[in-house]
Design a protein around this motif. Structure first.
Motif, PDB file in Angstrom:
ATOM      1  N   ILE A 158      10.235   6.714  -3.196  1.00  0.00           N
ATOM      2  CA  ILE A 158       9.161   5.491  -3.187  1.00  0.00           C
ATOM      3  C   ILE A 158       9.666   4.682  -2.090  1.00  0.00           C
ATOM      4  CG2 ILE A 158       7.987   3.729  -4.374  1.00  0.00           C
ATOM      5  CD1 ILE A 158       7.935   5.288  -6.709  1.00  0.00           C
ATOM      6  N   ALA A 159      10.946   4.251  -2.068  1.00  0.00           N
ATOM      7  CA  ALA A 159      11.368   3.460  -0.960  1.00  0.00           C
ATOM      8  C   ALA A 159      11.180   3.931   0.328  1.00  0.00           C
ATOM      9  CB  ALA A 159      13.007   2.987  -1.518  1.00  0.00           C
ATOM     10  N   SER A 206       2.748   6.647  -3.202  1.00  0.00           N
ATOM     11  CA  SER A 206       3.587   7.190  -4.397  1.00  0.00           C
ATOM     12  C   SER A 206       2.386   8.016  -5.211  1.00  0.00           C
ATOM     13  CB  SER A 206       4.062   6.104  -5.375  1.00  0.00           C
ATOM     14  OG  SER A 206       3.186   5.327  -6.045  1.00  0.00           O
ATOM     15  N   PHE A 207       1.268   7.728  -5.278  1.00  0.00           N
ATOM     16  CA  PHE A 207      -0.023   8.103  -5.846  1.00  0.00           C
ATOM     17  C   PHE A 207      -0.165   9.549  -4.960  1.00  0.00           C
ATOM     18  CE2 PHE A 207      -4.401   9.204  -6.061  1.00  0.00           C
ATOM     19  CZ  PHE A 207      -4.500   9.857  -7.256  1.00  0.00           C
ATOM     20  N   ALA A 208      -0.488   9.154  -3.601  1.00  0.00           N
ATOM     21  CA  ALA A 208      -0.788  10.491  -2.741  1.00  0.00           C
ATOM     22  C   ALA A 208      -0.091  11.323  -2.606  1.00  0.00           C
ATOM     23  CB  ALA A 208      -1.310   9.687  -1.429  1.00  0.00           C
ATOM     24  N   PHE A 209       1.191  11.036  -2.641  1.00  0.00           N
ATOM     25  CA  PHE A 209       2.304  12.097  -2.268  1.00  0.00           C
ATOM     26  C   PHE A 209       2.998  12.478  -3.232  1.00  0.00           C
ATOM     27  CE2 PHE A 209       1.277  10.171   1.696  1.00  0.00           C
ATOM     28  CZ  PHE A 209       1.152  11.238   2.751  1.00  0.00           C
ATOM     29  N   LEU A 235       8.795   4.026   5.535  1.00  0.00           N
ATOM     30  CA  LEU A 235       7.919   4.997   6.689  1.00  0.00           C
ATOM     31  C   LEU A 235       6.676   4.051   7.154  1.00  0.00           C
ATOM     32  CD1 LEU A 235       7.303   7.543   8.298  1.00  0.00           C
ATOM     33  CD2 LEU A 235       6.690   8.598   6.323  1.00  0.00           C
ATOM     34  N   SER A 236       5.893   3.575   5.936  1.00  0.00           N
ATOM     35  CA  SER A 236       4.627   2.887   6.043  1.00  0.00           C
ATOM     36  C   SER A 236       4.893   1.658   6.942  1.00  0.00           C
ATOM     37  CB  SER A 236       4.171   2.442   4.651  1.00  0.00           C
ATOM     38  OG  SER A 236       3.856   3.657   3.823  1.00  0.00           O
ATOM     39  N   LEU A 237       5.835   1.125   6.562  1.00  0.00           N
ATOM     40  CA  LEU A 237       5.951   0.000   7.729  1.00  0.00           C
ATOM     41  C   LEU A 237       6.539   0.446   9.001  1.00  0.00           C
ATOM     42  CD1 LEU A 237       8.785  -2.071   5.557  1.00  0.00           C
ATOM     43  CD2 LEU A 237       6.212  -2.711   6.188  1.00  0.00           C
ATOM     44  N   TRP A 266       0.892  -1.267  -0.044  1.00  0.00           N
ATOM     45  CA  TRP A 266       0.036   0.054  -0.137  1.00  0.00           C
ATOM     46  C   TRP A 266       0.825   1.307  -0.143  1.00  0.00           C
ATOM     47  CZ3 TRP A 266      -4.794   1.508  -1.031  1.00  0.00           C
ATOM     48  CH2 TRP A 266      -5.246   2.800  -0.485  1.00  0.00           C
ATOM     49  N   GLY A 267       2.073   1.310   0.688  1.00  0.00           N
ATOM     50  CA  GLY A 267       2.846   2.254   0.950  1.00  0.00           C
ATOM     51  C   GLY A 267       3.425   2.666  -0.477  1.00  0.00           C
ATOM     52  N   GLY A 268       3.842   1.428  -1.077  1.00  0.00           N
ATOM     53  CA  GLY A 268       4.653   1.763  -2.382  1.00  0.00           C
ATOM     54  C   GLY A 268       3.939   2.276  -3.491  1.00  0.00           C
ATOM     55  N   VAL A 269       2.509   1.717  -3.708  1.00  0.00           N
ATOM     56  CA  VAL A 269       1.708   1.809  -4.552  1.00  0.00           C
ATOM     57  C   VAL A 269       0.789   3.179  -4.322  1.00  0.00           C
ATOM     58  CG1 VAL A 269      -0.418   1.120  -5.919  1.00  0.00           C
ATOM     59  CG2 VAL A 269       1.539  -0.309  -5.410  1.00  0.00           C
TER      60      VAL A 269
END
Length: 272
Positions: free
Chosen positions: A205-206, A194-197, A211-213, A188-191
């Motif tokens: 993206i990495a 990247s769109f939301a931010f 950060l999402s983890l 979710w963080g990667g896909v």
């Protein structure tokens, strides 16, 4: 019970989405402050406060703190500095998990302060995320990141769960479930992140995935912390305001740790 949970979600979710999408940030903060007062009322049960005047006094204190921080320098550039100790506290809370129930009880004065920090930092972080350019999308990304952690943990735990994560606190949670939640959050963080931010470089993206983890781990800590505090005082639910769900704290226990962690991480990493 399941039908109650579904009906409550069907009523509350559209209201939340409409509030996030259409309300100006000050109005969002005002509406969430009302939720914060309910959280404060439920928190008084964790402190074993039963006298109506004591509980009402804590609500008045919460209202005053929420108004004060909104009109103070903390609600601005100072928020980054203010969130550092809050997030550090969340990250060291698991040190109490291993010794539970022997060290589960927390002194009332400490709980008074902890409740104010928790509620104020959560609402200010949500408001700050909402105030960003395309803020509603960014805020919804965070909400659904927490949802991904819960969903991934549920399905992975049911399919692969064998090793208990914190058996004395939440017997249903497993290490395998937590890993499943982290995997889904990474995706979710990667896909979506990247769109939301608006991230395009592989490095950014990495960084969002990492950060999402971290935020997903914080959400698990928030969930387990609330469970620990409930067990310490013999509560099944934090309240009864949400049919089929329990109390407000039962539903936002992950977000109270995740939202400040996400905002602080975004600012420190230069992603906003």
């Amino acid at each position: 019970m399941l039908m109650q949970r579904v009906l409550t979600a069907l009523v509350l979710l559209p209201l939340l989405l409409a509030l996030v999408w259409f309300a100006p940030t000050p109005w969002l903060y005002l509406a969430l402050s009302a939720v914060g007062l309910v959280m404060a009322w439920e928190w008084t049960a964790f402190m074993r406060l039963t006298a109506p005047l004591q509980r009402a006094g804590y609500l008045l204190l919460t209202a005053a703190v929420l108004a004060l921080v909104w009109f103070s320098p903390i609600n601005g550039p100072g928020l980054t500095t203010a969130l550092i100790p809050v997030v550090l506290i969340w990250l060291i809370v698991p040190l109490r998990f291993r010794g539970f129930p022997a060290n589960g009880a927390v002194s009332t004065p400490l709980m008074v302060v902890a409740g104010q920090l928790m509620i104020a930092s959560t609402l200010l972080s949500i408001a700050a995320l909402h105030a960003l350019p395309n803020g509603p999308i960014k805020l919804l990304f965070v909400f659904f990141l927490v949802f991904a952690a819960d969903t991934g943990a549920y399905f992975a735990g049911r399919r692969f769960g064998k090793h208990k994560l914190a058996p004395n606190i939440s017997p249903g949670k497993t290490v395998e479930g937590a890993i499943g939640g982290l995997v889904l959050c990474a995706l979710w963080g990667g896909v979506a992140g990247s769109f939301a931010f608006g991230l395009h470089s592989p490095g950014a993206i990495a960084l969002m995935v990492v950060l999402s983890l971290i935020v997903a781990v914080a959400s698990i800590i928030g969930d387990l912390t609330e469970s620990m505090l409930k067990r310490a005082v013999g509560l099944k639910d934090s309240g009864h305001i949400l049919p089929g769900h329990g109390g407000i704290l039962d539903r936002v226990d992950s977000i109270v740790a995740a939202a400040p962690t996400m905002l602080l991480g975004l600012r420190l990493c230069g992603l906003v």
